[in-house]
Scaffold this active site. Structure first.
Site, PDB file in Angstrom:
ATOM      1  N   THR A  28       6.521  34.371  26.820  1.00  0.00           N
ATOM      2  CA  THR A  28       6.476  33.313  25.930  1.00  0.00           C
ATOM      3  C   THR A  28       5.360  32.959  26.429  1.00  0.00           C
ATOM      4  O   THR A  28       4.975  32.466  27.236  1.00  0.00           O
ATOM      5  CB  THR A  28       7.384  33.149  24.718  1.00  0.00           C
ATOM      6  OG1 THR A  28       7.916  33.859  24.172  1.00  0.00           O
ATOM      7  CG2 THR A  28       6.892  32.658  24.162  1.00  0.00           C
ATOM      8  N   SER A  30       0.716  31.918  26.482  1.00  0.00           N
ATOM      9  CA  SER A  30      -1.033  32.316  25.991  1.00  0.00           C
ATOM     10  C   SER A  30      -1.191  33.133  26.926  1.00  0.00           C
ATOM     11  O   SER A  30      -1.706  33.769  26.677  1.00  0.00           O
ATOM     12  CB  SER A  30      -1.703  30.764  25.951  1.00  0.00           C
ATOM     13  OG  SER A  30      -1.939  30.072  27.581  1.00  0.00           O
ATOM     14  N   THR A  31      -0.639  32.542  28.184  1.00  0.00           N
ATOM     15  CA  THR A  31      -1.111  34.133  29.618  1.00  0.00           C
ATOM     16  C   THR A  31      -0.659  34.945  29.730  1.00  0.00           C
ATOM     17  O   THR A  31      -1.045  36.120  29.820  1.00  0.00           O
ATOM     18  CB  THR A  31      -0.135  33.689  31.221  1.00  0.00           C
ATOM     19  OG1 THR A  31      -1.453  32.145  31.247  1.00  0.00           O
ATOM     20  CG2 THR A  31      -0.646  33.895  32.174  1.00  0.00           C
ATOM     21  N   ASP A  80       7.007  36.440  32.948  1.00  0.00           N
ATOM     22  CA  ASP A  80       6.586  35.250  31.824  1.00  0.00           C
ATOM     23  C   ASP A  80       5.349  34.719  32.533  1.00  0.00           C
ATOM     24  O   ASP A  80       4.804  34.870  33.410  1.00  0.00           O
ATOM     25  CB  ASP A  80       7.785  34.988  31.351  1.00  0.00           C
ATOM     26  CG  ASP A  80       8.521  34.308  30.849  1.00  0.00           C
ATOM     27  OD1 ASP A  80       7.051  34.248  29.949  1.00  0.00           O
ATOM     28  OD2 ASP A  80       9.396  34.221  30.094  1.00  0.00           O
ATOM     29  N   ALA A  82       5.175  30.237  32.927  1.00  0.00           N
ATOM     30  CA  ALA A  82       5.558  28.712  33.444  1.00  0.00           C
ATOM     31  C   ALA A  82       4.734  27.610  33.999  1.00  0.00           C
ATOM     32  O   ALA A  82       3.668  27.898  33.415  1.00  0.00           O
ATOM     33  CB  ALA A  82       6.344  29.213  34.931  1.00  0.00           C
ATOM     34  N   ASP A  83       5.738  26.598  33.368  1.00  0.00           N
ATOM     35  CA  ASP A  83       4.778  25.449  33.581  1.00  0.00           C
ATOM     36  C   ASP A  83       4.656  24.776  34.702  1.00  0.00           C
ATOM     37  O   ASP A  83       4.011  23.335  34.636  1.00  0.00           O
ATOM     38  CB  ASP A  83       6.090  24.830  31.992  1.00  0.00           C
ATOM     39  CG  ASP A  83       5.931  25.006  30.409  1.00  0.00           C
ATOM     40  OD1 ASP A  83       5.209  25.158  30.162  1.00  0.00           O
ATOM     41  OD2 ASP A  83       7.433  24.979  30.306  1.00  0.00           O
ATOM     42  N   GLY A  94      10.337  26.837  29.509  1.00  0.00           N
ATOM     43  CA  GLY A  94      10.142  26.093  28.007  1.00  0.00           C
ATOM     44  C   GLY A  94       9.365  25.615  27.403  1.00  0.00           C
ATOM     45  O   GLY A  94       9.397  24.589  26.026  1.00  0.00           O
ATOM     46  N   GLY A  96       7.113  26.076  25.168  1.00  0.00           N
ATOM     47  CA  GLY A  96       6.708  26.963  23.915  1.00  0.00           C
ATOM     48  C   GLY A  96       8.056  26.877  23.080  1.00  0.00           C
ATOM     49  O   GLY A  96       8.421  27.503  21.826  1.00  0.00           O
ATOM     50  N   GLU A 102      14.136  33.575  27.547  1.00  0.00           N
ATOM     51  CA  GLU A 102      13.427  33.639  28.477  1.00  0.00           C
ATOM     52  C   GLU A 102      14.087  34.124  29.809  1.00  0.00           C
ATOM     53  O   GLU A 102      14.616  34.350  30.649  1.00  0.00           O
ATOM     54  CB  GLU A 102      12.579  32.776  28.775  1.00  0.00           C
ATOM     55  CG  GLU A 102      10.998  32.628  27.908  1.00  0.00           C
ATOM     56  CD  GLU A 102      10.365  31.598  27.850  1.00  0.00           C
ATOM     57  OE1 GLU A 102       9.021  31.244  27.074  1.00  0.00           O
ATOM     58  OE2 GLU A 102      10.314  30.595  28.374  1.00  0.00           O
TER      59      GLU A 102
END
Length: 222
Positions: A28, A30-31, A80, A82-83, A94, A96, A102
């Site tokens: 989940t 934008s990337t 996926d 990552a922040d 997380g 999002g 995830e």
């Protein structure tokens, strides 16, 4: 290169790891949205598992077939974002709100590949905060337990998870030992899941940005 351009570049680069016949976990954010678009353009015969309702919508728009996780025995690859990513490939995820889905999808995959722009590469996890998913039954009790583990603050979001649970952000400051904190959070009653993903789950991190494209693995960087 702008960070938006970096996200698109690295998201599309991850799509090159997918081949016909694969079962693919789609994260989940934008990337990964660029990964989904690239996969749709290629017209591959793949089966996808989405980590959120938003990702299901993107996959549907891209013409990708997706199923529930219980309908597959496992996944060949999960991709996926990552922040935060630290030098040991531990992650904070997380932002999002899809952290538990995830984590389930990543655990199903033989290969877990993370895609980020270079602003997400950090020396130590913590500045972003640690997202947590909480049962609605006793969120204040869970928050007090999280504070007992060293969180300076636990803030509930207005947003709910796709499964109807509460979402919150815990601020621990710099996380010196993600492995120990992850285990401690796992043991708190009322926490459905948290956003620390340990590096042992991660095969590689694909990065792009002003410094150019690169790949980070447990064996080093190239």
């Amino acid at each position: 290169m702008s960070f938006d351009a970096a996200k698109e570049a690295v998201g599309r680069r991850a799509a090159d790891l997918v081949t016909d016949g694969m079962a693919v976990g789609l994260g989940t954010g934008s990337t990964v949205a660029h990964t989904i678009a690239a996969l749709g353009e290629r017209g591959l015969d793949i089966t996808c598992v989405a980590t959120s309702i938003a990702t299901e919508h993107l996959a549907n728009e891209a013409g990708l077939a997706f199923v529930a996780p219980d309908e597959v025995d496992g996944l060949d690859i999960a991709i996926d974002g990552a922040d935060e990513v630290d030098p040991d490939l531990n992650l904070i995820k997380g932002g999002g709100g899809a952290l538990m889905r995830e984590k389930i999808v990543a655990a199903l995959a033989k290969r877990f590949v993370v895609v980020v722009d270079e602003s997400k590469i950090v020396a130590q996890l913590g500045d972003f905060g640690t997202p947590v998913e909480l049962l609605p039954f006793a969120p204040r009790t869970a928050a007090r337990a999280i504070e007992g583990l060293g969180a300076l603050d636990v803030t509930l979001r207005e947003q709910l998870s796709d499964d109807g649970n509460l979402l919150a952000d815990a601020r621990f400051g710099a996380i010196a030992d993600p492995v120990t904190l992850s285990a401690a959070l796992d043991a708190v009653p009322g926490i459905v899941g948290h956003g620390i993903f340990l590096g042992e789950m991660v095969e590689r991190v694909l990065v792009d940005g002003p410094s150019g494209p690169r790949t980070i693995t447990h064996q080093g960087e190239r």
